[in-house]
Design a protein around this motif. Sequence first.
Motif, PDB file in Angstrom:
ATOM      1  N   GLU A  73     -57.281   9.104 -12.506  1.00 52.39           N
ATOM      2  CA  GLU A  73     -57.530   9.202 -13.948  1.00 52.39           C
ATOM      3  C   GLU A  73     -58.270   7.947 -14.443  1.00 52.39           C
ATOM      4  O   GLU A  73     -59.207   8.045 -15.247  1.00 52.39           O
ATOM      5  CB  GLU A  73     -56.176   9.339 -14.645  1.00 52.39           C
ATOM      6  N   SER A  74     -57.869   6.787 -13.942  1.00 54.56           N
ATOM      7  CA  SER A  74     -58.561   5.552 -14.336  1.00 54.56           C
ATOM      8  C   SER A  74     -60.003   5.580 -13.859  1.00 54.56           C
ATOM      9  O   SER A  74     -60.918   5.143 -14.569  1.00 54.56           O
ATOM     10  CB  SER A  74     -57.855   4.322 -13.763  1.00 54.56           C
ATOM     11  N   ILE A  77     -61.942   7.706 -16.181  1.00 47.02           N
ATOM     12  CA  ILE A  77     -62.222   7.038 -17.461  1.00 47.02           C
ATOM     13  C   ILE A  77     -63.419   6.091 -17.300  1.00 47.02           C
ATOM     14  O   ILE A  77     -64.268   5.979 -18.180  1.00 47.02           O
ATOM     15  CB  ILE A  77     -60.966   6.272 -17.961  1.00 47.02           C
ATOM     16  N   ALA A 131     -53.068   7.959 -19.011  1.00 41.79           N
ATOM     17  CA  ALA A 131     -54.189   7.548 -19.872  1.00 41.79           C
ATOM     18  C   ALA A 131     -53.753   7.338 -21.317  1.00 41.79           C
ATOM     19  O   ALA A 131     -54.294   6.480 -22.019  1.00 41.79           O
ATOM     20  CB  ALA A 131     -55.293   8.593 -19.798  1.00 41.79           C
ATOM     21  N   ALA A 135     -54.565   4.199 -23.627  1.00 42.17           N
ATOM     22  CA  ALA A 135     -55.258   4.332 -24.915  1.00 42.17           C
ATOM     23  C   ALA A 135     -54.474   3.619 -26.022  1.00 42.17           C
ATOM     24  O   ALA A 135     -55.058   2.950 -26.883  1.00 42.17           O
ATOM     25  CB  ALA A 135     -55.431   5.813 -25.255  1.00 42.17           C
ATOM     26  N   THR A 329     -59.731  15.111 -15.482  1.00 42.45           N
ATOM     27  CA  THR A 329     -60.450  14.887 -16.744  1.00 42.45           C
ATOM     28  C   THR A 329     -59.519  14.197 -17.742  1.00 42.45           C
ATOM     29  O   THR A 329     -58.296  14.279 -17.626  1.00 42.45           O
ATOM     30  CB  THR A 329     -60.928  16.218 -17.376  1.00 42.45           C
ATOM     31  N   VAL A 330     -60.110  13.537 -18.697  1.00 36.28           N
ATOM     32  CA  VAL A 330     -59.322  12.858 -19.731  1.00 36.28           C
ATOM     33  C   VAL A 330     -59.933  13.245 -21.079  1.00 36.28           C
ATOM     34  O   VAL A 330     -61.157  13.183 -21.250  1.00 36.28           O
ATOM     35  CB  VAL A 330     -59.363  11.316 -19.533  1.00 36.28           C
ATOM     36  N   ASP A 331     -59.077  13.634 -21.996  1.00 38.49           N
ATOM     37  CA  ASP A 331     -59.512  14.011 -23.340  1.00 38.49           C
ATOM     38  C   ASP A 331     -60.373  12.879 -23.943  1.00 38.49           C
ATOM     39  O   ASP A 331     -60.013  11.702 -23.845  1.00 38.49           O
ATOM     40  CB  ASP A 331     -58.226  14.212 -24.168  1.00 38.49           C
ATOM     41  N   GLU A 332     -61.508  13.255 -24.549  1.00 44.71           N
ATOM     42  CA  GLU A 332     -62.449  12.240 -25.064  1.00 44.71           C
ATOM     43  C   GLU A 332     -61.800  11.273 -26.055  1.00 44.71           C
ATOM     44  O   GLU A 332     -62.119  10.092 -26.083  1.00 44.71           O
ATOM     45  CB  GLU A 332     -63.667  12.910 -25.716  1.00 44.71           C
ATOM     46  N   LYS A 335     -59.826   8.888 -23.967  1.00 45.79           N
ATOM     47  CA  LYS A 335     -60.753   8.089 -23.147  1.00 45.79           C
ATOM     48  C   LYS A 335     -61.366   6.944 -23.965  1.00 45.79           C
ATOM     49  O   LYS A 335     -61.479   5.811 -23.485  1.00 45.79           O
ATOM     50  CB  LYS A 335     -61.855   9.035 -22.673  1.00 45.79           C
ATOM     51  N   LYS A 336     -61.746   7.265 -25.200  1.00 46.18           N
ATOM     52  CA  LYS A 336     -62.415   6.295 -26.068  1.00 46.18           C
ATOM     53  C   LYS A 336     -61.610   4.979 -26.180  1.00 46.18           C
ATOM     54  O   LYS A 336     -62.174   3.885 -26.194  1.00 46.18           O
ATOM     55  CB  LYS A 336     -62.548   6.961 -27.448  1.00 46.18           C
ATOM     56  N   VAL A 339     -60.590   3.332 -22.327  1.00 41.31           N
ATOM     57  CA  VAL A 339     -61.670   2.580 -21.686  1.00 41.31           C
ATOM     58  C   VAL A 339     -61.695   1.126 -22.198  1.00 41.31           C
ATOM     59  O   VAL A 339     -62.004   0.194 -21.453  1.00 41.31           O
ATOM     60  CB  VAL A 339     -63.033   3.318 -21.867  1.00 41.31           C
TER      61      VAL A 339
END
Length: 348
Positions: A73-74, A77, A131, A135, A329-332, A335-336, A339
């Motif tokens: 997952e990382s 991202i 994630a 976040a 995948t990571v929800d946007e 992710k925002k 990251v």
Amino acid sequence: MENKEIDKAIIEKIIRIKQKSGNKLVILTHHYQRKEIIDLGDHKGDSFGLSQRAATDKNAKYIIFCGVHFMAESAAILAKAHQTVQIPDMDAGCWMADMADAFLVERAWNEVAAIVGENRTTPLVYMNSDAYIKAHCGKNNGAVCTSSNAPKAFEWALGQREKIFFFPDEHLGRNTGNHLGIPEDEMILWDPEKPLGGNSESDIKKAKVLLWKGYCLVHTRFTINDIKTMRKNFPDAKIVVHPECTGEVVKASDAVGSTSFIVKYVSNAPKNSTIIIGTEINLVKRLVTGCPDKRILPLKDSLCPNMYKINLKNLLACLENIGKINIVTVDEKIKKYAVIALENMLNL
Ligand code: 13P
Ligand code: SF4
């Protein structure tokens, strides 16, 4: 067909797919993977090294991550938009990461802020987390850290604000605090099952470091008695352990560090020396066969069943369905912010 022949046939198929794919495909393997998986990988490393790799490798369209889910997952991202990250088994999780539930983390964070005030605490999260927790840290100007850069991350965090809230590994947090000379009574445990984590308001005000009550079942199996027995049987040996071990085990050892640190420690040790290692058994076994000029022994057999879920069959299935199955995948929206926390770590 015998099992060995089946494995050989799978290995040949994997090698053919790799040759056909060229640099469009990269296989990353964590140090705790089985030997046959490591042998098929392009890069092996600890969780920090592999995340750096995922952040800088621009050629590979497909990244196959042989490790546990939070690591893949990382990588997802940090990967570029044209890259796809796949994991051979979606169920390869991490018990410690599961111990930091998003709802409980946010509740605890708000409770601490209500007592000490806003912007007085830096959130730091171990890579071993999902994630959403990363976040949460990114959103609150915190960072991710791994076992190889935790002291640097603690120093950075205390330079930002007066307190750290560290998730989810109590032991890595305490061992890092001890290493930096933070007094024991300024590090408090936050048990999410108790009101205010089991602390009084004045304990929380006084604390420099708040430690989430999470742990690794693979590393907390090593005990002080294991160390005593090994010291008695091998008085000249050096003992090196991972910082997810308990504080008393770390204090009784000769060295402590991430999986990459342990690999370097063994390779730098003098010929014919005896080294006893307190970490996951697949790494120890590989060091035993890779260093015939040294005597390497496990502190105890301790296997991570999550890492062990990755095998030749599911790696082949992943490669035969490149870009199609087990895509991480990571929800946007998550992710925002995640990251930010990961980049704060990479910039340390
Ligand atoms: P490293 O950060 O040393 O790779 O360790 C990750 C891990 O999961 C240890 O249990
Ligand atoms: Fe998680 Fe422990 Fe396995 Fe590492 S060894 S992946 S911390 S369960």
